[in-house]
Design a protein around this motif. Structure first.
Motif, PDB file in Angstrom:
ATOM      1  N   TRP A  88      43.615  44.335  42.301  1.00  4.58           N
ATOM      2  CA  TRP A  88      43.823  43.697  41.240  1.00  4.58           C
ATOM      3  C   TRP A  88      43.018  42.539  40.970  1.00  4.58           C
ATOM      4  CZ3 TRP A  88      46.963  46.695  37.932  1.00  4.58           C
ATOM      5  CH2 TRP A  88      47.666  47.554  38.401  1.00  4.58           C
ATOM      6  N   GLU A  89      42.482  42.153  39.636  1.00  6.86           N
ATOM      7  CA  GLU A  89      41.852  41.054  39.553  1.00  6.86           C
ATOM      8  C   GLU A  89      42.258  40.470  38.003  1.00  6.86           C
ATOM      9  OE1 GLU A  89      37.626  42.356  39.654  1.00  6.86           O
ATOM     10  OE2 GLU A  89      37.703  42.531  41.915  1.00  6.86           O
ATOM     11  N   HIS A  90      41.776  39.117  37.991  1.00  9.50           N
ATOM     12  CA  HIS A  90      42.108  38.611  36.633  1.00  9.50           C
ATOM     13  C   HIS A  90      40.823  38.813  35.942  1.00  9.50           C
ATOM     14  CE1 HIS A  90      45.731  36.057  37.265  1.00  9.50           C
ATOM     15  NE2 HIS A  90      45.288  36.063  38.780  1.00  9.50           N
ATOM     16  N   ASP A  91      40.814  39.247  34.479  1.00  9.68           N
ATOM     17  CA  ASP A  91      39.838  39.415  33.838  1.00  9.68           C
ATOM     18  C   ASP A  91      38.957  37.978  33.250  1.00  9.68           C
ATOM     19  OD1 ASP A  91      37.752  41.088  32.791  1.00  9.68           O
ATOM     20  OD2 ASP A  91      39.175  41.662  31.180  1.00  9.68           O
ATOM     21  N   ARG A  92      37.710  38.303  33.165  1.00  9.98           N
ATOM     22  CA  ARG A  92      37.122  37.159  32.619  1.00  9.98           C
ATOM     23  C   ARG A  92      36.473  37.360  31.276  1.00  9.98           C
ATOM     24  NH1 ARG A  92      35.849  33.298  36.863  1.00  9.98           N
ATOM     25  NH2 ARG A  92      36.279  33.976  38.740  1.00  9.98           N
ATOM     26  N   VAL A  93      36.670  36.812  30.186  1.00  2.80           N
ATOM     27  CA  VAL A  93      36.094  36.915  28.891  1.00  2.80           C
ATOM     28  C   VAL A  93      35.480  35.878  28.329  1.00  2.80           C
ATOM     29  CG1 VAL A  93      37.858  38.687  28.227  1.00  2.80           C
ATOM     30  CG2 VAL A  93      38.193  36.267  27.666  1.00  2.80           C
ATOM     31  N   VAL A  94      34.335  35.838  27.415  1.00  2.00           N
ATOM     32  CA  VAL A  94      33.732  34.818  26.897  1.00  2.00           C
ATOM     33  C   VAL A  94      34.474  34.686  25.522  1.00  2.00           C
ATOM     34  CG1 VAL A  94      31.555  33.748  26.287  1.00  2.00           C
ATOM     35  CG2 VAL A  94      31.902  34.982  28.474  1.00  2.00           C
ATOM     36  N   MET A  95      34.937  33.527  25.054  1.00  7.64           N
ATOM     37  CA  MET A  95      35.381  33.035  23.723  1.00  7.64           C
ATOM     38  C   MET A  95      34.804  31.938  23.282  1.00  7.64           C
ATOM     39  SD  MET A  95      39.471  34.258  24.082  1.00  7.64           S
ATOM     40  CE  MET A  95      39.596  33.907  22.351  1.00  7.64           C
ATOM     41  N   PHE A  96      34.012  31.944  22.255  1.00  6.99           N
ATOM     42  CA  PHE A  96      33.488  30.901  21.442  1.00  6.99           C
ATOM     43  C   PHE A  96      32.506  30.082  22.569  1.00  6.99           C
ATOM     44  CE2 PHE A  96      37.775  31.371  19.462  1.00  6.99           C
ATOM     45  CZ  PHE A  96      37.092  31.842  18.427  1.00  6.99           C
ATOM     46  N   GLY A  97      31.743  30.947  23.436  1.00  5.70           N
ATOM     47  CA  GLY A  97      30.723  30.545  24.355  1.00  5.70           C
ATOM     48  C   GLY A  97      31.281  29.903  25.588  1.00  5.70           C
ATOM     49  N   LYS A  98      32.915  30.065  25.867  1.00  6.63           N
ATOM     50  CA  LYS A  98      33.675  29.342  27.091  1.00  6.63           C
ATOM     51  C   LYS A  98      34.265  30.693  27.630  1.00  6.63           C
ATOM     52  CE  LYS A  98      37.238  26.150  28.088  1.00  6.63           C
ATOM     53  NZ  LYS A  98      37.950  24.892  27.875  1.00  6.63           N
ATOM     54  N   ALA A 102      42.864  46.244  36.838  1.00  4.45           N
ATOM     55  CA  ALA A 102      42.219  47.470  38.096  1.00  4.45           C
ATOM     56  C   ALA A 102      41.279  48.334  37.301  1.00  4.45           C
ATOM     57  CB  ALA A 102      43.028  47.680  38.958  1.00  4.45           C
ATOM     58  N   TRP A 103      40.375  48.869  37.694  1.00  2.00           N
ATOM     59  CA  TRP A 103      39.441  49.674  37.193  1.00  2.00           C
ATOM     60  C   TRP A 103      39.126  50.605  38.144  1.00  2.00           C
ATOM     61  CZ3 TRP A 103      37.469  49.743  32.048  1.00  2.00           C
ATOM     62  CH2 TRP A 103      37.799  48.802  31.391  1.00  2.00           C
ATOM     63  N   TYR A 104      39.572  52.029  37.809  1.00  2.00           N
ATOM     64  CA  TYR A 104      39.472  53.351  39.104  1.00  2.00           C
ATOM     65  C   TYR A 104      38.855  54.259  37.827  1.00  2.00           C
ATOM     66  CZ  TYR A 104      41.364  50.365  42.690  1.00  2.00           C
ATOM     67  OH  TYR A 104      41.491  49.495  43.394  1.00  2.00           O
ATOM     68  N   GLY A 105      38.106  55.280  38.853  1.00  2.00           N
ATOM     69  CA  GLY A 105      37.627  56.246  38.052  1.00  2.00           C
ATOM     70  C   GLY A 105      36.910  57.554  38.980  1.00  2.00           C
ATOM     71  N   ASP A 106      36.734  58.603  38.598  1.00  2.00           N
ATOM     72  CA  ASP A 106      36.083  59.589  39.224  1.00  2.00           C
ATOM     73  C   ASP A 106      34.242  59.344  39.629  1.00  2.00           C
ATOM     74  OD1 ASP A 106      38.277  61.267  39.235  1.00  2.00           O
ATOM     75  OD2 ASP A 106      37.667  62.199  37.225  1.00  2.00           O
ATOM     76  N   GLN A 107      33.898  58.504  38.577  1.00  2.00           N
ATOM     77  CA  GLN A 107      32.672  57.909  38.625  1.00  2.00           C
ATOM     78  C   GLN A 107      32.707  56.462  38.774  1.00  2.00           C
ATOM     79  OE1 GLN A 107      29.884  59.928  39.361  1.00  2.00           O
ATOM     80  NE2 GLN A 107      31.251  61.675  39.332  1.00  2.00           N
ATOM     81  N   LEU A 152      36.277  51.467  40.437  1.00  2.00           N
ATOM     82  CA  LEU A 152      36.403  51.931  41.813  1.00  2.00           C
ATOM     83  C   LEU A 152      36.810  53.300  42.191  1.00  2.00           C
ATOM     84  CD1 LEU A 152      37.987  48.368  42.678  1.00  2.00           C
ATOM     85  CD2 LEU A 152      35.637  48.989  43.021  1.00  2.00           C
ATOM     86  N   PRO A 153      36.478  53.738  43.219  1.00  2.00           N
ATOM     87  CA  PRO A 153      36.954  55.173  43.709  1.00  2.00           C
ATOM     88  C   PRO A 153      38.353  55.096  43.736  1.00  2.00           C
ATOM     89  CG  PRO A 153      35.465  54.481  45.482  1.00  2.00           C
ATOM     90  CD  PRO A 153      35.683  53.253  44.181  1.00  2.00           C
ATOM     91  N   TRP A 154      39.060  56.125  43.324  1.00  2.00           N
ATOM     92  CA  TRP A 154      40.574  56.456  43.502  1.00  2.00           C
ATOM     93  C   TRP A 154      40.882  55.967  44.898  1.00  2.00           C
ATOM     94  CZ3 TRP A 154      42.646  56.799  38.883  1.00  2.00           C
ATOM     95  CH2 TRP A 154      42.019  57.677  37.906  1.00  2.00           C
ATOM     96  N   THR A 155      42.165  55.255  44.835  1.00  2.00           N
ATOM     97  CA  THR A 155      42.837  55.129  46.074  1.00  2.00           C
ATOM     98  C   THR A 155      43.763  56.336  46.381  1.00  2.00           C
ATOM     99  OG1 THR A 155      44.983  54.271  44.985  1.00  2.00           O
ATOM    100  CG2 THR A 155      43.096  52.492  45.731  1.00  2.00           C
ATOM    101  N   THR A 156      44.184  56.497  47.625  1.00  2.00           N
ATOM    102  CA  THR A 156      45.143  57.555  47.926  1.00  2.00           C
ATOM    103  C   THR A 156      46.398  57.551  47.029  1.00  2.00           C
ATOM    104  OG1 THR A 156      44.206  57.512  50.150  1.00  2.00           O
ATOM    105  CG2 THR A 156      46.178  58.861  49.679  1.00  2.00           C
ATOM    106  N   THR A 157      46.863  56.657  46.644  1.00  2.52           N
ATOM    107  CA  THR A 157      48.089  56.563  45.955  1.00  2.52           C
ATOM    108  C   THR A 157      47.682  56.974  44.554  1.00  2.52           C
ATOM    109  OG1 THR A 157      49.178  54.918  47.557  1.00  2.52           O
ATOM    110  CG2 THR A 157      50.063  55.444  45.206  1.00  2.52           C
ATOM    111  N   LEU A 158      46.824  56.247  43.841  1.00  2.00           N
ATOM    112  CA  LEU A 158      46.370  56.652  42.558  1.00  2.00           C
ATOM    113  C   LEU A 158      45.944  58.045  42.324  1.00  2.00           C
ATOM    114  CD1 LEU A 158      44.239  53.236  41.546  1.00  2.00           C
ATOM    115  CD2 LEU A 158      46.502  54.309  40.303  1.00  2.00           C
ATOM    116  N   LEU A 159      45.049  58.692  43.370  1.00  2.00           N
ATOM    117  CA  LEU A 159      44.796  60.020  43.400  1.00  2.00           C
ATOM    118  C   LEU A 159      45.944  60.816  43.341  1.00  2.00           C
ATOM    119  CD1 LEU A 159      42.400  61.688  43.124  1.00  2.00           C
ATOM    120  CD2 LEU A 159      42.094  61.841  45.419  1.00  2.00           C
TER     121      LEU A 159
END
Length: 102
Positions: A44-54, A63-68, A82-89
């Motif tokens: 799990w990670e905090h996301d970073r976005v750019v708003m008004f240059g900041k 969290a981002w997981y997928g087949d590829q 990221l590759p699937w964890t055992t629990t996610l799969l």
């Protein structure tokens, strides 16, 4: 035992904006086991976005997981699945079996 007082499997929860049907296929005990495992093994990670240059760090963790290891870019930030964890799969397979969709 359903957490909802009405049968949501037969009722579209978004009748004006699309279609969503609720399928309860995990018992409360299994839900708690999955939640505990996912809290521990998912990156799990905090996301970073750019708003008004900041750059802003969002309070919500994601969290981002997928087949590829596909990339997804928004707000000048690229995340890679990221590759699937055992629990996610295991959870993914149960959802696919229950819904007959992958």
């Amino acid at each position: 035992m359903s957490l909802f007082p009405i049968d949501l499997q037969s009722q579209n929860l978004l009748p004006c904006d699309g279609e969503v049907y609720y399928f309860e296929f995990l018992t409360w005990d299994k839900q708690q086991v999955f939640l505990k495992d996912l809290e521990q093994e998912v990156t799990w990670e905090h996301d970073r976005v750019v708003m008004f240059g900041k750059e802003i760090i969002t309070p919500r963790r994601e969290a981002w997981y997928g087949d590829q290891p596909f990339g997804y870019t928004y707000s000048k930030t690229t995340r890679y699945a990221l590759p699937w964890t055992t629990t996610l799969l295991n959870l993914k397979k149960q959802v696919e079996t229950t819904t007959d969709h992958s």
